[in-house]
Design a protein around this motif. Structure first.
Motif, short mmCIF file in Angstrom:
data_model
loop_
_atom_site.label_atom_id
_atom_site.label_comp_id
_atom_site.label_asym_id
_atom_site.label_seq_id
_atom_site.Cartn_x
_atom_site.Cartn_y
_atom_site.Cartn_z
N SER A 180 23.91 -25.93 37.86
CA SER A 180 25.02 -26.44 38.65
C SER A 180 26.34 -26.20 37.92
O SER A 180 26.40 -26.22 36.68
CB SER A 180 24.85 -27.93 38.92
OG SER A 180 24.97 -28.67 37.72
N PRO A 181 27.42 -25.97 38.66
CA PRO A 181 28.73 -25.79 38.02
C PRO A 181 29.12 -26.98 37.15
O PRO A 181 29.73 -26.81 36.10
CB PRO A 181 29.69 -25.63 39.22
CG PRO A 181 28.83 -25.12 40.32
CD PRO A 181 27.50 -25.76 40.13
N ILE A 182 28.78 -28.19 37.60
CA ILE A 182 29.11 -29.40 36.84
C ILE A 182 28.48 -29.34 35.45
O ILE A 182 29.13 -29.62 34.43
CB ILE A 182 28.64 -30.66 37.59
CG1 ILE A 182 29.54 -30.92 38.79
CG2 ILE A 182 28.63 -31.88 36.67
CD1 ILE A 182 29.08 -32.06 39.67
N ALA A 183 27.19 -29.00 35.39
CA ALA A 183 26.49 -28.94 34.11
C ALA A 183 27.06 -27.84 33.22
O ALA A 183 27.28 -28.04 32.02
CB ALA A 183 24.99 -28.72 34.34
N LYS A 184 27.31 -26.68 33.80
CA LYS A 184 27.83 -25.55 33.02
C LYS A 184 29.20 -25.88 32.42
O LYS A 184 29.44 -25.66 31.23
CB LYS A 184 27.92 -24.30 33.89
CG LYS A 184 26.56 -23.72 34.28
CD LYS A 184 26.75 -22.49 35.17
CE LYS A 184 25.41 -21.89 35.57
NZ LYS A 184 25.57 -20.71 36.47
N LEU A 185 30.10 -26.40 33.26
CA LEU A 185 31.44 -26.73 32.78
C LEU A 185 31.40 -27.83 31.72
O LEU A 185 32.11 -27.76 30.71
CB LEU A 185 32.31 -27.16 33.95
CG LEU A 185 32.72 -26.05 34.93
CD1 LEU A 185 33.35 -26.65 36.19
CD2 LEU A 185 33.70 -25.09 34.27
N SER A 186 30.58 -28.85 31.94
CA SER A 186 30.49 -29.96 31.00
C SER A 186 29.93 -29.51 29.66
O SER A 186 30.43 -29.91 28.60
CB SER A 186 29.62 -31.08 31.58
OG SER A 186 30.14 -31.56 32.80
#
Length: 304
Positions: A148-154
Motif C-alpha cells: 500500500s502507498p501508506i506503508a511504502k511512504l511511512s
C-alpha cells in the motif's frame, strides 16, 4: 565448563532485560533451542524507536506488565525482515517484510517470532495519535500491507529519518506528526460510517479549535453554540474518556507549547498565554508546568 544451553539462557535473559529497559515492561519465553535476540535503541529529539531482532521467542504483556509500565503510548511496528505474529484483544495479524501494525501499550498484547524477524518499533505518544485522529477509535493489531502507498511512504520516511544525525527538536516532532498523519487512514476505525453522535463530537472539536483564543469558551457556552444540552456535552466527551473543561485547557496548553517551540525568545510569556485564552498569567504558568513538567520559560529554552 559452561554449557551451550546456559549461554542461550544468558542471551535470552539479557535480551528481555534490554527490552524492558527500552520498551517498557514485557514478559517473554523462548520457543525453541535456536533462540536469538538483539535490540538497538535510537533516539533523536522526539523520535524514540528501537530495532528488535528475534527468533523463536514470544514477547507478551499481561495486565500485570501493563500496570507496571507506561501506557501513554502506541507502538507503530514496522516489519523490516522476516515474519512475526502480533495480537491484541480479538485481533491477530501476521506481518511480513514491509507490513506495519499499531499496538496500544495500555492493553495486553502478544508477539510471536517463530523465525528470524527484524522490526522497527516506533513510540507514538497517545496525545499525538488521539488528536490527529480527532479521537476516532484506533485500530490496533491491524495489518497495513507492504504494497500500500501508506506503508511504502511511512517506511521510507522513518528509515530516512534514522539516517539523519542532526535533526532539530522541531524537525523530529514534525517527522513524528507526518508518520501519524500518513498512517491515519489505515488506523482510524471510523471509516465512512460515522454516526450522528460522532459527527456532533467532531463538530464540537472543530468549534473549540476555531474559538480557542476566546475567553468565553467554556462548557456552558460551547453547549449553547453547538446546539446540545450541557449534560449531553459532558456525556459526549465522557464516552471518549475526556472532560470538556480539561480538554479545552489542555488544547490551549498544547498550542502554547507549539508556539514556544516556534517563537523567538523576545515574545513575552504572559502575552503568549493571553493570546491562547489564559487571562491569568500565574494560572497559565502553573497549568503549563503541570502538563509538561517544566515552566513555559524552561520549555522554550529546552526547545530553542
Amino acid at each position: 565448563m559452561i554449557s551451550t544451553a546456559a549461554h542461550r539462557r544468558d542471551g535470552f535473559d539479557q535480551w528481555i532485560h534490554q527490552i524492558n529497559q527500552i520498551c517498557g515492561a514485557f514478559n517473554a519465553k523462548a520457543l525453541g533451542s535456536e533462540f536469538s535476540g538483539e535490540i538497538r535503541e535510537y533516539q533523536n529529539g522526539a523520535l524514540k524507536l528501537s530495532f528488535v531482532d528475534a527468533c523463536q521467542a514470544r514477547l507478551y504483556r499481561t495486565s500485570s506488565e501493563v500496570a507496571a509500565g507506561d501506557g501513554g503510548k502506541y507502538f507503530a511496528v514496522f516489519q523490516l525482515d522476516g515474519t512475526a505474529g502480533m495480537a491484541q484483544g480479538d485481533n491477530r495479524v501476521s506481518l511480513s517484510a514491509g507490513d506495519i501494525t499499531l499496538i496500544d501499550a495500555s492493553r495486553p498484547s502478544d508477539f510471536i517470532y517463530s523465525q528470524n524477524s527484524r522490526q522497527l518499533s516506533l513510540i507514538l505518544p497517545y496525545c499525538l495519535v488521539e488528536q490527529t485522529l480527532r479521537f476516532s477509535q484506533v485500530q490496533c493489531a491491524h495489518r497495513i500491507v507492504a504494497t500500500s502507498p501508506i506503508a511504502k511512504l511511512s517506511h521510507h520516511l522513518i528509515m530516512d529519518a534514522t539516517c539523519q544525525k542532526n535533526l532539530t527538536q522541531q524537525e523530529s516532532e514534525a517527522t513524528l506528526e507526518a508518520v501519524v498523519s500518513l498512517l491515519r487512514p489505515a488506523i482510524s476505525h471510523a471509516g465512512d460510517q460515522i454516526d450522528s453522535h460522532e459527527r456532533i463530537f467532531r463538530k464540537t472539536l472543530d468549534y473549540i479549535d476555531d474559538h480557542i483564543r476566546s475567553e468565553e469558551l467554556c462548557p456552558e457556552w460551547l453547549a449553547q453554540k453547538v446546539g446540545v444540552s450541557l449534560r449531553s456535552l459532558y456525556r459526549m466527551f465522557s464516552r471518549k474518556g475526556l472532560v470538556v473543561a480539561r480538554y479545552i485547557k489542555d488544547r490551549r496548553l498544547d498550542l502554547c507549547a507549539e508556539s514556544l517551540r516556534q517563537s523567538g525568545a523576545e515574545q513575552k510569556l504572559s502575552a503568549l498565554g493571553y493570546w491562547w485564552g489564559f487571562s491569568d498569567s500565574s494560572y497559565f504558568s502553573t497549568a503549563f508546568k503541570a502538563r509538561f513538567g517544566v515552566s513555559p520559560g524552561e520549555y522554550r529554552k529546552k526547545h530553542a
